[in-house]
Every structure is written in structure tokens, then in C-alpha cells.
Design an enzyme around this catalytic site. Structure first.
Site, PDB file in Angstrom:
ATOM      1  N   ASN A  15       0.435 -12.752 -20.421  1.00  0.00           N
ATOM      2  CA  ASN A  15       0.786 -13.874 -21.293  1.00  0.00           C
ATOM      3  C   ASN A  15       2.236 -14.244 -20.999  1.00  0.00           C
ATOM      4  OD1 ASN A  15       1.390 -15.615 -23.359  1.00  0.00           O
ATOM      5  ND2 ASN A  15       1.215 -14.093 -25.005  1.00  0.00           N
ATOM      6  N   LYS A  43       3.914 -16.707 -22.023  1.00  0.00           N
ATOM      7  CA  LYS A  43       4.592 -17.377 -23.144  1.00  0.00           C
ATOM      8  C   LYS A  43       5.337 -18.613 -22.647  1.00  0.00           C
ATOM      9  CE  LYS A  43       4.604 -13.031 -25.560  1.00  0.00           C
ATOM     10  NZ  LYS A  43       5.149 -12.177 -26.590  1.00  0.00           N
ATOM     11  N   HIS A 103      -2.627 -15.985 -31.278  1.00  0.00           N
ATOM     12  CA  HIS A 103      -1.525 -15.054 -31.015  1.00  0.00           C
ATOM     13  C   HIS A 103      -0.597 -15.017 -32.235  1.00  0.00           C
ATOM     14  CE1 HIS A 103       2.113 -13.355 -29.309  1.00  0.00           C
ATOM     15  NE2 HIS A 103       1.355 -12.856 -28.354  1.00  0.00           N
ATOM     16  N   GLU A 122       2.482 -15.082 -32.536  1.00  0.00           N
ATOM     17  CA  GLU A 122       3.588 -16.054 -32.508  1.00  0.00           C
ATOM     18  C   GLU A 122       3.104 -17.421 -32.966  1.00  0.00           C
ATOM     19  OE1 GLU A 122       4.775 -15.231 -28.481  1.00  0.00           O
ATOM     20  OE2 GLU A 122       5.557 -13.292 -29.138  1.00  0.00           O
ATOM     21  N   GLU A 178      -3.051  -6.645 -31.234  1.00  0.00           N
ATOM     22  CA  GLU A 178      -1.622  -6.744 -30.960  1.00  0.00           C
ATOM     23  C   GLU A 178      -0.820  -6.502 -32.239  1.00  0.00           C
ATOM     24  OE1 GLU A 178      -0.746  -9.005 -27.117  1.00  0.00           O
ATOM     25  OE2 GLU A 178      -0.628 -10.425 -28.764  1.00  0.00           O
ATOM     26  N   GLY A 196       7.182  -7.490 -27.902  1.00  0.00           N
ATOM     27  CA  GLY A 196       8.525  -7.835 -27.447  1.00  0.00           C
ATOM     28  C   GLY A 196       9.613  -6.932 -28.005  1.00  0.00           C
ATOM     29  N   SER A 249       4.316  -4.570 -25.921  1.00  0.00           N
ATOM     30  CA  SER A 249       5.208  -3.750 -25.094  1.00  0.00           C
ATOM     31  C   SER A 249       4.470  -2.858 -24.089  1.00  0.00           C
ATOM     32  CB  SER A 249       6.154  -2.918 -25.968  1.00  0.00           C
ATOM     33  OG  SER A 249       6.987  -3.768 -26.737  1.00  0.00           O
TER      34      SER A 249
HETATM   35  P1  PGA Z   1       5.009  -8.014 -24.952  1.00  0.00           P
HETATM   36  O1  PGA Z   1       4.065  -9.208 -25.495  1.00  0.00           O
HETATM   37  O2  PGA Z   1       4.224  -7.310 -23.885  1.00  0.00           O
HETATM   38  O3  PGA Z   1       6.234  -8.691 -24.428  1.00  0.00           O
HETATM   39  O4  PGA Z   1       5.280  -7.134 -26.125  1.00  0.00           O
HETATM   40  C1  PGA Z   1       2.692  -9.056 -25.669  1.00  0.00           C
HETATM   41  C2  PGA Z   1       2.078 -10.312 -26.218  1.00  0.00           C
HETATM   42  O5  PGA Z   1       2.712 -10.968 -27.054  1.00  0.00           O
HETATM   43  O6  PGA Z   1       0.954 -10.717 -25.848  1.00  0.00           O
END
Ligand code: PGA
Length: 257
Positions: free
Chosen positions: A9, A11, A97, A99, A169, A175, A215
Site C-alpha cells: 500500500n 499510500k 483502510h 486512514e 490492521e 506506521g 509495521s
Molecule cells: P505500515 O502501513 O506498514 O506503514 O504500518 C500498513 C498499512 O497502513 O496498510
């Protein structure tokens, strides 16, 4: 047997030029792998979808988008439909997601409409669900997972659910560099699988792929993949570099399911 799926992803990272560079690098590295048993998916921003598709076409890598709108066309300024994504070369689309739930008002209801639209356009939805730190600390993790999964999947038939990938998630792990332990991940994945058995049946529960996200790095992918109910990963930060994403795919491929 569930086929492992590793998705990147990206982003809101990578201009078109950078996206072409990254996907070229990944194609070169992953081509060497015998990754027949693993689905690798790249999810760049909308602007780079077509160009990345050009790069990865005729490779073993597939394309996904990060969002869609639930109607095929219309006066919806700023939105992109499943029909458009399909034409751009997508096979997958991330839906719900955290976010998007947190910053763009995504709800279970909109997630559900988007899942139906994705399926109608022959796109595999990656349905994201997961709890915040506050919810985990309040002992509400399973309630949140049930809420996200059950409502996100409302009205989806048995045939439909078999075409969906679920991503667990935990928001507090995204992140932050703070991964869920393999025990926490397995516990959540098992909960989701048992929920699928209740909502559908045991056969469905045994077939639906559940990815872990939050992460994920080359250092923790092996242990996560060794968990019986972890079928892959949705990778954010570590999917932005050729070396780290390739490593994750390689290590995941080494863990026999
Ligand atoms: P990350 O993000 O691996 O940077 O923690 C995962 C995601 O949001 O899909």
C-alpha cells in the site's frame, strides 16, 4: 489451502516517475523468484496506476487501487469508479483502510457499498478492519473487528465472500514501528475466521485469506507468516523500497502454508 498474498500500500507516496522506477525494480527482483504460490500486489496512487500496469504487465505482479467510489459514473467530483480502475488494469482494491475511516469519514455503510461495487466490477476487495489503541486498551478489540467485518460484509453472498481478502490492521501498529506480536495477530485472525464460520460456514472460513498489516518488515514477516491464520501482509512503509518489499515477499514465500 490459502494462497499467500503480499500487497504493498503505497499510500500518497510516489510520483509517476518514482512509481515507474519502484515497480521496475520490483519486477526485476521478483521475476527471479519462483513465486507461483504467492500473490504480489502493488497499490500505487491513482495517478500512477496505468503506468505501473504497463511496467508489471506480463509479470507475476498484480495491480490494486487504494479506494473507489461505489457508482460506475456520475457527477461525483474527485471520485474514481470500479469500472475505471478495472480499465486501468487493477485486479484488487483496498477498502476501508483506517486512514480513510479516520480522515475521510469512511463508515461501515460506505465500506459495504464499495465492496459490492468492487465485486460487481470483478475487482478483489481488500477489506480492512482493526482497532485503535484506545479500543484495545478498553478490551474492545473483538467488538471492533466484529463491527467492521460483519457490517462491511452485510448482504455479501457466499460466492462474494470467497472473492474477498480481509486485512487485519490494528491502527496502533500502522506506521508506528510497533507491530502486533504474532500472538496478538493470530488471536485477531482466528477471531475473524471464526466469525466468518458463523456468518457463512466452516468451508468459507477455511478459504478466505486474512492478511496482517501494521509495521510489517523483513524482520517480522517470517514470524507473522508462521501463524496458522495469517495468510499474508498488507505492507505500507516497507513497500516503498525495492529491497525491503522484495525481502518481505521472499521471506513470506519461504514459509510453507
Ligand atoms: P505500515 O502501513 O506498514 O506503514 O504500518 C500498513 C498499512 O497502513 O496498510
Amino acid at each position: 489451502m490459502r494462497k499467500t498474498i503480499i500487497a504493498g500500500n503505497w499510500k500518497m507516496y510516489k510520483t509517476i516517475k518514482e512509481a515507474i522506477e519502484l515497480s521496475n525494480g520490483l519486477k526485476r527482483e521478483l521475476f527471479k523468484l519462483d513465486n507461483q504460490d504467492i500473490d504480489v500486489v502493488l497499490c500505487p496512487p491513482f495517478t500512477a496506476l496505468s503506468e505501473v500496469y504497463e511496467v508489471i504487465t506480463e509479470s507475476n505482479i498484480m495491480l490494486g487501487a487504494q479506494n473507489l467510489y461505489w457508482l460506475d459514473e456520475g457527477a461525483f467530483t474527485g471520485e474514481v469508479s470500479g469500472k475505471m480502475l478495472k480499465e486501468a488494469g487493477c485486479n484488487f482494491v483496498i477498502i476501508g483502510h483506517s486512514e480513510r475511516r479516520q480522515f475521510f469519514g469512511e463508515t461501515n455503510e460506505s465500506v459495504n457499498k464499495k465492496i459490492k461495487a468492487a465485486l460487481a466490477n470483478e475487482l478483489t476487495p481488500i477489506l480492512c478492519c482493526g482497532e485503535t489503541l484506545k479500543e484495545r486498551e478498553a478490551g474492545k478489540t473483538f467488538d471492533v473487528l466484529k463491527d467492521h467485518a460483519q457490517n462491511g460484509l452485510a448482504g455479501i453472498s457466499k460466492e462474494g465472500i470467497l472473492k474477498i481478502v480481509i486485512a487485519y490492521e490494528p491502527v496502533w501498529a500502522i506506521g508506528t514501528g510497533k507491530t502486533a506480536t504474532s500472538v496478538q495477530a493470530q488471536e485477531a485472525h482466528k477471531f475473524i475466521r471464526d466469525l466468518l464460520a458463523k456468518l457463512y460456514d466452516q468451508e468459507v472460513a477455511g478459504q478466505v485469506r486474512i492478511q496482517y498489516g501494521g509495521s510489517v518488515k523483513p524482520e517480522n514477516i517470517t514470524e507473522l507468516m508462521q501463524q496458522p491464520d495469517v495468510d499474508g501482509a498488507l505492507v505500507g512503509g516497507a513497500s516503498l523500497q525495492v529491497a525491503s518489499f522484495t525481502d518481505i515477499v521472499k521471506k513470506a514465500a519461504e514459509v510453507l502454508k
